[in-house]
Design a protein around this motif. Structure first.
Motif, PDB file in Angstrom:
ATOM      1  N   LEU A 211       0.828  -1.205   0.000  1.00 31.90           N
ATOM      2  CA  LEU A 211       0.000   0.000   0.000  1.00 31.90           C
ATOM      3  C   LEU A 211       0.863   1.256   0.000  1.00 31.90           C
ATOM      4  O   LEU A 211       0.568   2.231  -0.707  1.00 31.90           O
ATOM      5  N   GLY A 212       1.931   1.246   0.799  1.00 28.99           N
ATOM      6  CA  GLY A 212       2.810   2.411   0.834  1.00 28.99           C
ATOM      7  C   GLY A 212       3.521   2.652  -0.482  1.00 28.99           C
ATOM      8  O   GLY A 212       3.752   3.798  -0.880  1.00 28.99           O
ATOM      9  N   LEU A 213       3.858   1.578  -1.177  1.00 32.19           N
ATOM     10  CA  LEU A 213       4.588   1.702  -2.439  1.00 32.19           C
ATOM     11  C   LEU A 213       3.685   2.081  -3.603  1.00 32.19           C
ATOM     12  O   LEU A 213       4.022   2.955  -4.408  1.00 32.19           O
ATOM     13  N   LEU A 214       2.526   1.429  -3.695  1.00 35.92           N
ATOM     14  CA  LEU A 214       1.674   1.574  -4.876  1.00 35.92           C
ATOM     15  C   LEU A 214       0.376   2.347  -4.623  1.00 35.92           C
ATOM     16  O   LEU A 214      -0.305   2.714  -5.576  1.00 35.92           O
ATOM     17  N   GLY A 215       0.069   2.587  -3.349  1.00 30.88           N
ATOM     18  CA  GLY A 215      -1.260   3.087  -2.995  1.00 30.88           C
ATOM     19  C   GLY A 215      -1.612   4.460  -3.509  1.00 30.88           C
ATOM     20  O   GLY A 215      -2.796   4.822  -3.549  1.00 30.88           O
ATOM     21  N   THR A 216      -0.631   5.251  -3.895  1.00 30.34           N
ATOM     22  CA  THR A 216      -0.936   6.601  -4.401  1.00 30.34           C
ATOM     23  C   THR A 216      -0.497   6.776  -5.848  1.00 30.34           C
ATOM     24  O   THR A 216      -0.394   7.906  -6.344  1.00 30.34           O
ATOM     25  N   GLU A 217      -0.254   5.673  -6.535  1.00 25.91           N
ATOM     26  CA  GLU A 217       0.086   5.760  -7.958  1.00 25.91           C
ATOM     27  C   GLU A 217      -1.112   6.279  -8.756  1.00 25.91           C
ATOM     28  O   GLU A 217      -2.266   6.185  -8.319  1.00 25.91           O
ATOM     29  N   ALA A 218      -0.841   6.810  -9.918  1.00 20.64           N
ATOM     30  CA  ALA A 218      -1.879   7.464 -10.715  1.00 20.64           C
ATOM     31  C   ALA A 218      -3.018   6.526 -11.104  1.00 20.64           C
ATOM     32  O   ALA A 218      -4.156   6.964 -11.310  1.00 20.64           O
ATOM     33  N   TRP A 219      -2.737   5.231 -11.200  1.00 20.61           N
ATOM     34  CA  TRP A 219      -3.770   4.283 -11.621  1.00 20.61           C
ATOM     35  C   TRP A 219      -4.675   3.828 -10.471  1.00 20.61           C
ATOM     36  O   TRP A 219      -5.621   3.064 -10.686  1.00 20.61           O
ATOM     37  N   VAL A 220      -4.403   4.310  -9.242  1.00 18.77           N
ATOM     38  CA  VAL A 220      -5.206   3.939  -8.079  1.00 18.77           C
ATOM     39  C   VAL A 220      -6.210   5.056  -7.769  1.00 18.77           C
ATOM     40  O   VAL A 220      -5.804   6.196  -7.525  1.00 18.77           O
ATOM     41  N   PRO A 221      -7.516   4.776  -7.784  1.00 19.51           N
ATOM     42  CA  PRO A 221      -8.486   5.806  -7.403  1.00 19.51           C
ATOM     43  C   PRO A 221      -8.203   6.319  -6.001  1.00 19.51           C
ATOM     44  O   PRO A 221      -8.073   5.522  -5.063  1.00 19.51           O
ATOM     45  N   ASN A 222      -8.111   7.633  -5.858  1.00 16.52           N
ATOM     46  CA  ASN A 222      -7.725   8.217  -4.582  1.00 16.52           C
ATOM     47  C   ASN A 222      -8.430   9.566  -4.426  1.00 16.52           C
ATOM     48  O   ASN A 222      -7.797  10.624  -4.403  1.00 16.52           O
ATOM     49  N   PRO A 223      -9.764   9.538  -4.295  1.00 13.06           N
ATOM     50  CA  PRO A 223     -10.522  10.796  -4.281  1.00 13.06           C
ATOM     51  C   PRO A 223     -10.182  11.719  -3.117  1.00 13.06           C
ATOM     52  O   PRO A 223     -10.349  12.936  -3.226  1.00 13.06           O
ATOM     53  N   GLN A 224      -9.694  11.159  -1.994  1.00 15.13           N
ATOM     54  CA  GLN A 224      -9.333  11.993  -0.844  1.00 15.13           C
ATOM     55  C   GLN A 224      -7.882  12.466  -0.905  1.00 15.13           C
ATOM     56  O   GLN A 224      -7.420  13.168  -0.008  1.00 15.13           O
ATOM     57  N   ARG A 225      -7.189  12.063  -1.972  1.00 10.47           N
ATOM     58  CA  ARG A 225      -5.775  12.429  -2.158  1.00 10.47           C
ATOM     59  C   ARG A 225      -4.929  12.058  -0.938  1.00 10.47           C
ATOM     60  O   ARG A 225      -4.131  12.848  -0.425  1.00 10.47           O
ATOM     61  N   ILE A 226      -5.124  10.839  -0.476  1.00  9.21           N
ATOM     62  CA  ILE A 226      -4.312  10.316   0.614  1.00  9.21           C
ATOM     63  C   ILE A 226      -2.867  10.219   0.145  1.00  9.21           C
ATOM     64  O   ILE A 226      -2.579   9.758  -0.959  1.00  9.21           O
ATOM     65  N   THR A 227      -1.927  10.653   0.967  1.00 10.64           N
ATOM     66  CA  THR A 227      -0.514  10.663   0.591  1.00 10.64           C
ATOM     67  C   THR A 227       0.191   9.411   1.121  1.00 10.64           C
ATOM     68  O   THR A 227      -0.296   8.749   2.043  1.00 10.64           O
ATOM     69  N   PRO A 228       1.343   9.055   0.575  1.00 16.01           N
ATOM     70  CA  PRO A 228       2.099   7.918   1.115  1.00 16.01           C
ATOM     71  C   PRO A 228       2.418   8.079   2.595  1.00 16.01           C
ATOM     72  O   PRO A 228       2.371   7.111   3.364  1.00 16.01           O
ATOM     73  N   GLU A 229       2.740   9.318   3.008  1.00 17.37           N
ATOM     74  CA  GLU A 229       3.042   9.555   4.417  1.00 17.37           C
ATOM     75  C   GLU A 229       1.815   9.297   5.278  1.00 17.37           C
ATOM     76  O   GLU A 229       1.919   8.727   6.375  1.00 17.37           O
ATOM     77  N   GLU A 230       0.626   9.690   4.787  1.00 18.34           N
ATOM     78  CA  GLU A 230      -0.601   9.432   5.536  1.00 18.34           C
ATOM     79  C   GLU A 230      -0.880   7.939   5.641  1.00 18.34           C
ATOM     80  O   GLU A 230      -1.333   7.462   6.686  1.00 18.34           O
ATOM     81  N   ILE A 231      -0.648   7.206   4.572  1.00 19.68           N
ATOM     82  CA  ILE A 231      -0.866   5.760   4.620  1.00 19.68           C
ATOM     83  C   ILE A 231      -0.038   5.155   5.743  1.00 19.68           C
ATOM     84  O   ILE A 231      -0.548   4.395   6.569  1.00 19.68           O
ATOM     85  N   ARG A 232       1.239   5.505   5.797  1.00 16.83           N
ATOM     86  CA  ARG A 232       2.098   4.962   6.850  1.00 16.83           C
ATOM     87  C   ARG A 232       1.641   5.422   8.234  1.00 16.83           C
ATOM     88  O   ARG A 232       1.604   4.637   9.177  1.00 16.83           O
ATOM     89  N   ARG A 233       1.295   6.691   8.346  1.00 18.69           N
ATOM     90  CA  ARG A 233       0.924   7.229   9.658  1.00 18.69           C
ATOM     91  C   ARG A 233      -0.404   6.650  10.152  1.00 18.69           C
ATOM     92  O   ARG A 233      -0.526   6.281  11.324  1.00 18.69           O
ATOM     93  N   HIS A 234      -1.401   6.591   9.278  1.00 16.44           N
ATOM     94  CA  HIS A 234      -2.710   6.085   9.701  1.00 16.44           C
ATOM     95  C   HIS A 234      -2.641   4.600  10.055  1.00 16.44           C
ATOM     96  O   HIS A 234      -3.228   4.176  11.052  1.00 16.44           O
ATOM     97  N   LEU A 235      -1.946   3.813   9.255  1.00 14.06           N
ATOM     98  CA  LEU A 235      -1.813   2.394   9.575  1.00 14.06           C
ATOM     99  C   LEU A 235      -1.007   2.206  10.861  1.00 14.06           C
ATOM    100  O   LEU A 235      -1.279   1.300  11.653  1.00 14.06           O
ATOM    101  N   GLY A 236      -0.039   3.083  11.093  1.00 12.73           N
ATOM    102  CA  GLY A 236       0.777   2.981  12.290  1.00 12.73           C
ATOM    103  C   GLY A 236       0.042   3.338  13.565  1.00 12.73           C
ATOM    104  O   GLY A 236       0.515   3.026  14.664  1.00 12.73           O
ATOM    105  N   ARG A 237      -1.107   4.005  13.455  1.00  7.22           N
ATOM    106  CA  ARG A 237      -1.896   4.347  14.640  1.00  7.22           C
ATOM    107  C   ARG A 237      -2.747   3.191  15.129  1.00  7.22           C
ATOM    108  O   ARG A 237      -3.280   3.222  16.243  1.00  7.22           O
ATOM    109  N   LEU A 238      -2.930   2.162  14.314  1.00  6.68           N
ATOM    110  CA  LEU A 238      -3.790   1.051  14.669  1.00  6.68           C
ATOM    111  C   LEU A 238      -3.180   0.215  15.791  1.00  6.68           C
ATOM    112  O   LEU A 238      -1.965   0.178  15.973  1.00  6.68           O
ATOM    113  N   TYR A 239      -4.044  -0.467  16.525  1.00  6.06           N
ATOM    114  CA  TYR A 239      -3.621  -1.467  17.499  1.00  6.06           C
ATOM    115  C   TYR A 239      -4.007  -2.846  16.953  1.00  6.06           C
ATOM    116  O   TYR A 239      -5.036  -2.997  16.283  1.00  6.06           O
ATOM    117  N   LEU A 240      -3.191  -3.841  17.239  1.00  2.87           N
ATOM    118  CA  LEU A 240      -3.421  -5.196  16.757  1.00  2.87           C
ATOM    119  C   LEU A 240      -3.445  -6.153  17.936  1.00  2.87           C
ATOM    120  O   LEU A 240      -2.621  -6.046  18.842  1.00  2.87           O
TER     121      LEU A 240
END
Length: 316
Positions: A211-240
């Motif tokens: 997701l961090g590598l490909l998740g913001t590529e042009a071919w991926v629908p991203n209406p909220q314009r989520i950034t690679p940094e946000e992907i890492r930060r939001h996933l890092g906030r989760l508890y498992l």
């Protein structure tokens, strides 16, 4: 294998049903290739006996029926179990996330009437993903309350490829739902919700690098314009949680996605897919992990007390 004062965030309960209903559920499960050898029966007494023998101080109970009336009745019963044993059980009140208005009403009722410690949601409740735009008011209210929310996949869906759903598919349902939330901007708009994912996040940690590598590529629908940094930060906030995931093969990818202090103990106690033998083996895997260091197993075993102040208070 015993522990000392751990808190289990991933424990299930079943409201009382008749022997006939229990048998009917068992037969339905077997028809879906879940070959449980006998009908499942849950009781507070048997669960407390297991907890005493294992060293579990408290279980956070959750159960998410698929019909609103049954869900509300289940929450009522769970609250009564906690009232009867306040120092041994906590309640994660189920929310009907296919109906935002009903979910909002249950949030308020769970807090005001049931004194729930947190909330439980299904990754896909009656076909509705947690990233569905209709749930925006629900996430906004949970964010306002700074709620702790436990997300669990649907383990009772029809079998796939002749395999019972809890074996493999639950891992991917969790990943799909969280990815939906990510691209819908749920984590961006509601940073005060603490979300705990069952089964060490399922397939999500292993996919997080992709997701961090490909998740913001042009071919991926991203209406909220989520950034690679946000992907890492939001996933890092989760508890498992560690339910059926104490092996190093599950812990290693988990720690590539979240900080080491975002792992909490979960056993998946109270359901047919968990036995005392498998739960003991999972604890043993945590105790002898090559990924955990020092006393990290005991730290994660008690971490729920940091997330649920009401639980810590009752334990004291």
């Amino acid at each position: 294998m015993t522990v000392d004062g751990w808190v289990d965030v991933h424990a299930h309960f079943t409201p009382p049903i008749t022997e006939r209903e229990r048998t009917a559920r068992w037969e339905a499960m077997r028809a879906q290739h879940f070959m449980a050898p006998r009908p499942h029966h849950w009781s507070p007494r048997a669960t407390l006996d297991y907890m005493d023998r294992t060293g579990i101080a408290m279980q956070m109970l959750s159960n998410i029926p698929r019909k609103l009336e049954e869900l509300r009745a289940s929450n009522d019963y769970g609250a009564q179990v906690v009232a009867d044993h306040p120092s041994r059980f906590g309640l994660l009140a189920a929310l009907p996330t296919d109906d935002p208005e009903a979910a909002l009403a249950e949030i308020e009722r769970a807090d005001t009437d049931l004194r729930a410690d947190g909330y439980a949601v299904s990754a896909a409740y009656n076909g509705v993903s947690l990233g569905d735009e209709r749930l925006e008011p629900v996430w906004a209210e949970l964010d306002r309350r700074r709620a702790v929310v436990f997300a669990h996949p649907n383990a009772y869906a029809p079998a796939r490829s002749w395999h019972p759903i809890p074996l493999v598919e639950v891992a991917f349902e969790t990943a799909r739902s969280v990815v939906d939330m990510l691209y819908a901007g749920v984590f961006r708009r509601h940073p005060h919700v603490t979300l705990i994912l069952a089964h060490a996040g399922g397939a999500l940690p292993a996919l997080s690098g992709r997701l961090g590598l490909l998740g913001t590529e042009a071919w991926v629908p991203n209406p909220q314009r989520i950034t690679p940094e946000e992907i890492r930060r939001h996933l890092g906030r989760l508890y498992l949680d560690t339910a059926a995931s104490g092996a190093d093969s599950a812990l290693a990818p988990a720690f590539t996605m979240v900080p080491r202090d975002h792992l909490v103990y979960g056993a998946d106690c109270g359901v047919p897919c968990s036995t005392e033998a498998t739960m003991a083996a999972n604890i043993e895997a945590l105790r002898h992990s090559g990924v955990l260091v020092g006393d990290e197993a005991d730290q994660l075993g008690r971490r729920a007390m940091e997330l649920f102040p009401s639980v810590a208070q009752r334990l004291r």
